[in-house]
Write a protein that holds these residues in place. Sequence first.
Motif, PDB file in Angstrom:
ATOM      1  N   ILE A  24      64.720  51.742  75.741  1.00 45.15           N
ATOM      2  CA  ILE A  24      66.041  51.171  76.010  1.00 45.15           C
ATOM      3  C   ILE A  24      66.354  50.056  75.021  1.00 45.15           C
ATOM      4  O   ILE A  24      67.451  49.986  74.458  1.00 45.15           O
ATOM      5  N   ILE A  25      65.372  49.188  74.795  1.00 47.65           N
ATOM      6  CA  ILE A  25      65.579  48.074  73.863  1.00 47.65           C
ATOM      7  C   ILE A  25      65.854  48.591  72.454  1.00 47.65           C
ATOM      8  O   ILE A  25      66.767  48.126  71.765  1.00 47.65           O
ATOM      9  N   GLN A  30      69.577  44.823  69.026  1.00 47.03           N
ATOM     10  CA  GLN A  30      70.382  43.717  68.500  1.00 47.03           C
ATOM     11  C   GLN A  30      69.385  42.698  67.950  1.00 47.03           C
ATOM     12  O   GLN A  30      68.292  42.544  68.507  1.00 47.03           O
ATOM     13  N   PRO A  31      69.706  42.020  66.910  1.00 50.07           N
ATOM     14  CA  PRO A  31      68.785  41.002  66.384  1.00 50.07           C
ATOM     15  C   PRO A  31      68.378  39.980  67.444  1.00 50.07           C
ATOM     16  O   PRO A  31      67.261  39.465  67.419  1.00 50.07           O
ATOM     17  N   SER A  32      69.239  39.731  68.396  1.00 44.81           N
ATOM     18  CA  SER A  32      68.913  38.751  69.441  1.00 44.81           C
ATOM     19  C   SER A  32      67.855  39.274  70.411  1.00 44.81           C
ATOM     20  O   SER A  32      67.243  38.506  71.144  1.00 44.81           O
ATOM     21  N   THR A  35      62.842  39.142  70.289  1.00 45.46           N
ATOM     22  CA  THR A  35      61.746  38.565  71.086  1.00 45.46           C
ATOM     23  C   THR A  35      61.374  39.494  72.240  1.00 45.46           C
ATOM     24  O   THR A  35      60.192  39.657  72.554  1.00 45.46           O
ATOM     25  N   GLY A  36      62.379  40.110  72.871  1.00 40.84           N
ATOM     26  CA  GLY A  36      62.103  41.069  73.944  1.00 40.84           C
ATOM     27  C   GLY A  36      61.356  42.283  73.428  1.00 40.84           C
ATOM     28  O   GLY A  36      60.447  42.803  74.087  1.00 40.84           O
ATOM     29  N   ASN A  42      53.842  43.960  72.688  1.00 41.55           N
ATOM     30  CA  ASN A  42      52.580  43.333  73.112  1.00 41.55           C
ATOM     31  C   ASN A  42      52.120  43.892  74.455  1.00 41.55           C
ATOM     32  O   ASN A  42      50.920  44.107  74.664  1.00 41.55           O
ATOM     33  N   PHE A  43      53.065  44.141  75.384  1.00 39.75           N
ATOM     34  CA  PHE A  43      52.711  44.744  76.671  1.00 39.75           C
ATOM     35  C   PHE A  43      52.129  46.145  76.470  1.00 39.75           C
ATOM     36  O   PHE A  43      51.193  46.549  77.154  1.00 39.75           O
TER      37      PHE A  43
END
Length: 135
Positions: A24-25, A30-32, A35-36, A42-43
């Motif tokens: 989904i991400i 989006q550049p914003s 971090t997500g 990492n998860f």
Amino acid sequence: MAEKFDHLEEHLEKFVENIRQLGIIVSDFQPSSQTGLNQKLNFIVTGLQDIDKCRQQLHDITVPLEVFEYIDQGRNPQLYTKECLERALAKNEQVKGKIDTMKKFKSLLIQELSKVFPEDMAKYRSIRGEAHAPP
């Protein structure tokens, strides 16, 4: 033993959910959301490490390759067990039929041999511990 599988199943479910969320991400990146995205990656790495740790507990489990073929074909892997049992039952019936046929043959052979060689067959029956000639 079921605890081992429950533990693995839990880790796999978490891993699949993280992959779904990652999709989904990425699909609406989006550049914003960088971090997500990094956090989800990492998860996923942690999830793979957890799954790898479960592997050590399940090293003695073997799965027939045919089960994976069933899964690849979109079939339920429990059908493999069902079909194996059905094949075993069919083979069992076949062997049982052969055994019954051989027993009948033995009985008829002894009857006929007793008619032709009564003295020899009497010795045979005494050696075998049989009391009398079969009907």
